[in-house]
Design an enzyme around this catalytic site. Sequence first.
Site, mmCIF file in Angstrom:
data_model
loop_
_atom_site.group_PDB
_atom_site.id
_atom_site.type_symbol
_atom_site.label_atom_id
_atom_site.label_comp_id
_atom_site.label_asym_id
_atom_site.label_seq_id
_atom_site.Cartn_x
_atom_site.Cartn_y
_atom_site.Cartn_z
ATOM 1 N N CYS A 33 -10.577 27.631 19.693
ATOM 2 C CA CYS A 33 -9.728 28.709 20.211
ATOM 3 C C CYS A 33 -8.413 28.751 19.515
ATOM 4 C CB CYS A 33 -9.940 28.875 21.527
ATOM 5 S SG CYS A 33 -9.165 30.237 22.361
ATOM 6 N N GLU A 34 -8.281 28.579 18.304
ATOM 7 C CA GLU A 34 -7.008 28.453 17.636
ATOM 8 C C GLU A 34 -7.176 29.021 16.223
ATOM 9 O OE1 GLU A 34 -4.904 24.737 18.318
ATOM 10 O OE2 GLU A 34 -3.746 24.865 16.302
ATOM 11 N N GLU A 83 -7.907 -2.809 -1.083
ATOM 12 C CA GLU A 83 -8.327 -2.434 0.178
ATOM 13 C C GLU A 83 -8.504 -0.888 0.300
ATOM 14 O OE1 GLU A 83 -5.606 -4.290 3.797
ATOM 15 O OE2 GLU A 83 -4.694 -2.462 2.830
ATOM 16 N N PRO A 84 -9.691 -0.632 -0.024
ATOM 17 C CA PRO A 84 -10.079 0.715 -0.261
ATOM 18 C C PRO A 84 -10.648 1.224 1.304
ATOM 19 C CG PRO A 84 -11.655 -0.409 -1.263
ATOM 20 C CD PRO A 84 -10.708 -1.458 -0.959
ATOM 21 N N GLY A 85 -10.514 2.551 1.327
ATOM 22 C CA GLY A 85 -10.947 3.207 2.554
ATOM 23 C C GLY A 85 -11.777 4.361 2.014
ATOM 24 N N ARG A 86 -11.234 5.172 1.525
ATOM 25 C CA ARG A 86 -11.939 6.501 0.789
ATOM 26 C C ARG A 86 -12.721 6.437 -0.140
ATOM 27 N NH1 ARG A 86 -9.046 11.521 1.334
ATOM 28 N NH2 ARG A 86 -7.045 10.047 1.511
ATOM 29 N N GLY A 97 -5.829 3.218 -1.436
ATOM 30 C CA GLY A 97 -5.174 4.389 -2.263
ATOM 31 C C GLY A 97 -6.113 4.747 -3.293
ATOM 32 N N HIS A 140 0.906 -1.300 0.044
ATOM 33 C CA HIS A 140 0.029 -0.036 -0.105
ATOM 34 C C HIS A 140 0.902 1.247 -0.124
ATOM 35 C CE1 HIS A 140 -3.216 2.769 1.023
ATOM 36 N NE2 HIS A 140 -2.181 3.367 2.062
HETATM 37 N N1 LLP Z 1 -4.583 0.142 3.590
HETATM 38 C C1 LLP Z 1 -3.732 0.611 4.335
HETATM 39 C C2 LLP Z 1 -2.682 -0.199 4.848
HETATM 40 C C3 LLP Z 1 -3.587 1.922 4.821
HETATM 41 O O1 LLP Z 1 -2.661 2.479 5.619
HETATM 42 C C4 LLP Z 1 -4.782 2.752 4.259
HETATM 43 C C5 LLP Z 1 -4.770 4.188 4.604
HETATM 44 C C6 LLP Z 1 -5.569 2.101 3.508
HETATM 45 C C7 LLP Z 1 -5.575 0.841 3.194
HETATM 46 C C8 LLP Z 1 -6.766 2.913 2.672
HETATM 47 O O2 LLP Z 1 -6.390 4.000 2.125
HETATM 48 P P1 LLP Z 1 -7.495 4.910 0.987
HETATM 49 O O3 LLP Z 1 -8.076 3.617 0.034
HETATM 50 O O4 LLP Z 1 -8.544 5.386 2.181
HETATM 51 O O5 LLP Z 1 -6.584 5.570 0.590
HETATM 52 N N2 LLP Z 1 -6.239 10.436 7.029
HETATM 53 C C9 LLP Z 1 -6.048 10.660 5.480
HETATM 54 C C10 LLP Z 1 -5.669 9.299 4.901
HETATM 55 C C11 LLP Z 1 -5.007 8.275 5.680
HETATM 56 C C12 LLP Z 1 -4.831 7.099 5.170
HETATM 57 C C13 LLP Z 1 -4.028 5.818 5.956
HETATM 58 N N3 LLP Z 1 -4.051 4.834 5.528
HETATM 59 C C14 LLP Z 1 -6.874 11.619 4.726
HETATM 60 O O6 LLP Z 1 -7.687 12.070 5.392
HETATM 61 O O7 LLP Z 1 -6.709 11.630 3.638
#
Ligand code: LLP
Length: 419
Positions: free
Chosen positions: A335-336, A264-267, A223, A187
Site C-alpha cells: 500500500c505505497e 572482501e566481496p559480497g555482491r 565493491g 572499502h
Molecule cells: N566490505 C564492507 C566493509 C562493506 O561495507 C561492504 C558493503 C562490502 C565489503 C561488500 O560490498 P560488495 O562487494 O557487495 O559491493 N545494499 C546495497 C549495497 C550496500 C553495501 C554495503 N557494504 C545494494 O543493494 O546495492
Amino acid sequence: MRVSDLAERYGTPLYVYDAAVIRQRCADLAAWDTVRFAQKACSNLAVLDLVRREGVLVDAVSHGEIARAIAAGYPTTAAPQTNPDALPPADPIVYTADIFDRESLEAVVRHGIHVNCGSADMLDQLAERVPGAHVTLRINPGFGHGHSQKTNTGGEGSKHGIWHEDVPDVLRRAEWAGLSVSGLHMHIGSGTDLEHLATVADALEKTAREIGRSLTTISAGGGLPVPYRADEPRPDLSGYFTLWDTTRKRLEDAFGHRIRLEIEPGRYLTAESGALITEVRAIKRQGSKKYLLVDAGFHTLARPVLYGSYHPMSLAPAAQPPSGHEAVAIGGPLCESGDIFTQEEGGFVSTRDLPPARVGDLLIIEIAGAYGFVMASNYNSKPFPAEVLIDAGQSRLVRARQTAEDLLRGESVTGLPES
Ligand code: LLP
C-alpha cells in the site's frame, strides 16, 4: 529445474540460489590469499556453509552475523602461526563496523573475534575488554565511489572508516591502549567499477607505510561489480589482482616479512546466483500505462525503490503467450506508490518490454542473490519469502516462508478491560 515446478512446490514470492554459480564466483577469486565474504549480501546459513566449503572466510557486521558464521561452521579464531616464513594465518571471522553496539562487543569478547575498527572509539572499548588485542584499521582514504550515493563509503560524505589524516593520532591511541595494528582495510563503496577500485591500492600503500612493520594483512575491501545489464562487461579480475599483488610485494619488501592479501566481496559471490520468482496477480491500465502487479514488492526486494536499481526480468508464462512484446510497469502488493520494480533513482516509474502476460504467469526478477532477501522487511505485515538452494539438480528449502504466527511473535496487547 523448471521455474513453475519450484513455484508450485515452494510457493511465491521465492528466492532461489544456484550453488554452482556461487562456487564458480568463489573460484574466480582463487588468486587472492583470502576471499572474505561480506555476508551482508546474502547471509542464509546454507550459503555461508557453501562458501565456507569453498575455502572462503567471512566478514560479520553485527553479533547476528557472528552468530550466523558460527552456526555455519566457521571457527572463531585463527590457527597459530607455526612457520615464521609462511603467510600469517587468516582470521576466519572478522567483525567490521564503525561502532560496537553492546551485544556485538560481548560477542567479539566471548568468541575472540578479530576486529576491523572503523572509529578510534572502538580501539579504547576493545582494549578495555581484550588487552593486547591485534586489530585491523578501516581507513577512509578521503574518496569513494558506488552505484549510488547511498553505497559510496569514502570521502567526507561517508560515516565509514577512520579518516586518513587521523592515522598518526589513531596509531598513538592504539599504542597507549596496548593494541597492535596488524591489519589495514579500505572499502570505498559498493557497485563501483575497477577504475575507481584501482585507485585504492596507492592510498592503502601510503597508509601501510605510516603504520609500518606491525602489519601482516591488507584488505582491498569489497565493491567488485557484476553486470546487471546484458551490455555490461565482466570485470578484469586478473588485472585487478596483479595491481594489488604488486602493492603487497612492495610492502613485503619494505617490511621484510610476508603480508596476507585479502579481498572482501559480497555482491560478486552471490548476486548472479539468485533469482526472485513472483506470480503476476493483477494486470491493469492507468491511462496510457499498463501495470503488472506481482506478489513481491519492496518488502521482498528493496534495491529498485532504494537506489533505482535495474534487475533483468523475464516471464515464465503458464500457457503459450500471445506473440510480441509490450512496455509494462511492474509493481508489487504494498500500500505505497513507490512499490514499483521498474523505477529510476528518484522514484520515476519506467517500463520493461515483456511478452504479453496473463494473471497466473510467473515473473522472474534476476541477479537478485545479493542484497535481496537480506534487505527484506515485514512492511504491511507481509511475511518474509522462502529461500531455496539448488545444487546438483536438487532443490532444497533453506529458509521456510514466514507464517502469520511468526509475524506476531513477541507482541502483546495491553490486556486492559474493554470499555
Ligand atoms: N566490505 C564492507 C566493509 C562493506 O561495507 C561492504 C558493503 C562490502 C565489503 C561488500 O560490498 P560488495 O562487494 O557487495 O559491493 N545494499 C546495497 C549495497 C550496500 C553495501 C554495503 N557494504 C545494494 O543493494 O546495492
